[in-house]
Design a protein around this motif. Structure first.
Motif: not given
Length: 285
Positions: A49-52, A223-226, A257-258, A270-272
């Protein structure tokens, strides 16, 4: 169906034209969710759930596990009656693909680094009989990254930046073989040369005792979650006294930076967003 041309680590059986019961092995879960495929089974931790997005997670949260990258339970796989098993492997997994291939069609794509996982997106879609807007989506990402470089390159191009995450309690710095670096570089940021000179893998471990080695860095990404939340392990590093003493931290040039290893377009965009926010903030400082 004509088989999909790809660099396979293992393949067996005839590829169905329109698979209805896909079993997702390593490094395929989030991309399948992004494509809109709900697999009948997957591996532990393959879909998080942290990636979607919430919508994607709701669709796949009840997908059962058949094992881990160390191996699968053949009886569990048989019970799910997959018509196609897909996965990726860097050669280090211990899943018995031959055993699976004796019963079901199997396609395991060969990878080395996270960049390969992302570059396999279209191939994976083709294997499961889906068309995607990958080309247009990637072009849009590339255009956004180029725009950041165009707007802020004179401010960030000569910098030294470092991106890190935490896995199993250890700090790992992204190298030039990482997907995060590919996008950081495309956005115009300079990067820590310690991790760009022919690195062995996509990430290199950095001990907490060696955090002071980042003292010459202008920007640090973590690094962070989505959803932007921070894992307890990453927060522990951010709270380290040695980290707080770094010049970049004191200057306020530490940025989230997600999606550094999230293989979806939501994660990529999200990263961009985060790279653009960091470039804008640094340029204004």
């Amino acid at each position: 169906m004509t088989d999909v041309k790809a660099d396979y680590l293992y393949e067996a059986g005839e590829l169905p034209a329109h698979p209805q019961r896909v079993l997702a092995l390593w490094r395929t879960g989030s991309e399948l969710a992004d494509i809109g495929v709900v697999p009948v089974g997957t591996l532990d931790g393959e879909m998080l759930d942290t990636e979607l997005t919430a919508q994607q997670w709701n669709a796949v949260k009840d997908v059962p596990s058949v094992g881990s990258f160390d191996g699968v339970d053949l009886e569990d796989v048989i019970a799910l009656k997959p018509d196609l098993i897909v996965g990726m492997d860097n050669g280090g997994l211990t899943i018995d693909y031959k055993e699976l291939g004796e019963l079901f069609p199997v396609r395991i794509l060969k990878i080395a680094e996270p960049t390969d996982v992302w570059d396999n997106y279209e191939t994976l879609a083709a294997l499961v009989g889906k068309s995607t807007d990958f080309d247009s989506g990637q072009s849009a990402l590339d255009a956004r990254l180029a725009d950041i470089a165009s707007q802020y390159g004179d401010k960030i191009g000569e910098l030294k930046a470092t991106a890190f995450g935490v896995m199993q309690g250890a700090v790992w710095v992204d190298t030039s073989k990482s997907l995060a670096y590919r996008r950081i570089d495309a956005a115009g940021f300079g990067y820590n040369p310690t991790y760009t000179d022919n690195p062995e893998r996509y990430a290199t471990e950095l001990s907490l005792e060696n955090l002071p080695s980042l003292a010459d860095q202008d920007i640090i990404f973590y690094d962070t979650n989505l959803d932007g939340s921070v894992s307890a392990d990453v927060q522990a590093v951010l709270d380290e006294p040695a980290f707080a003493q770094l010049p970049a931290v004191k200057a306020g040039h530490v940025y989230p930076l997600r999606g550094s290893v999230i293989y979806t377009f939501a994660g990529s965009n999200a990263q961009v967003d985060d790279l653009e926010a960091a470039a804008k903030d640094f340029a204004a400082s």
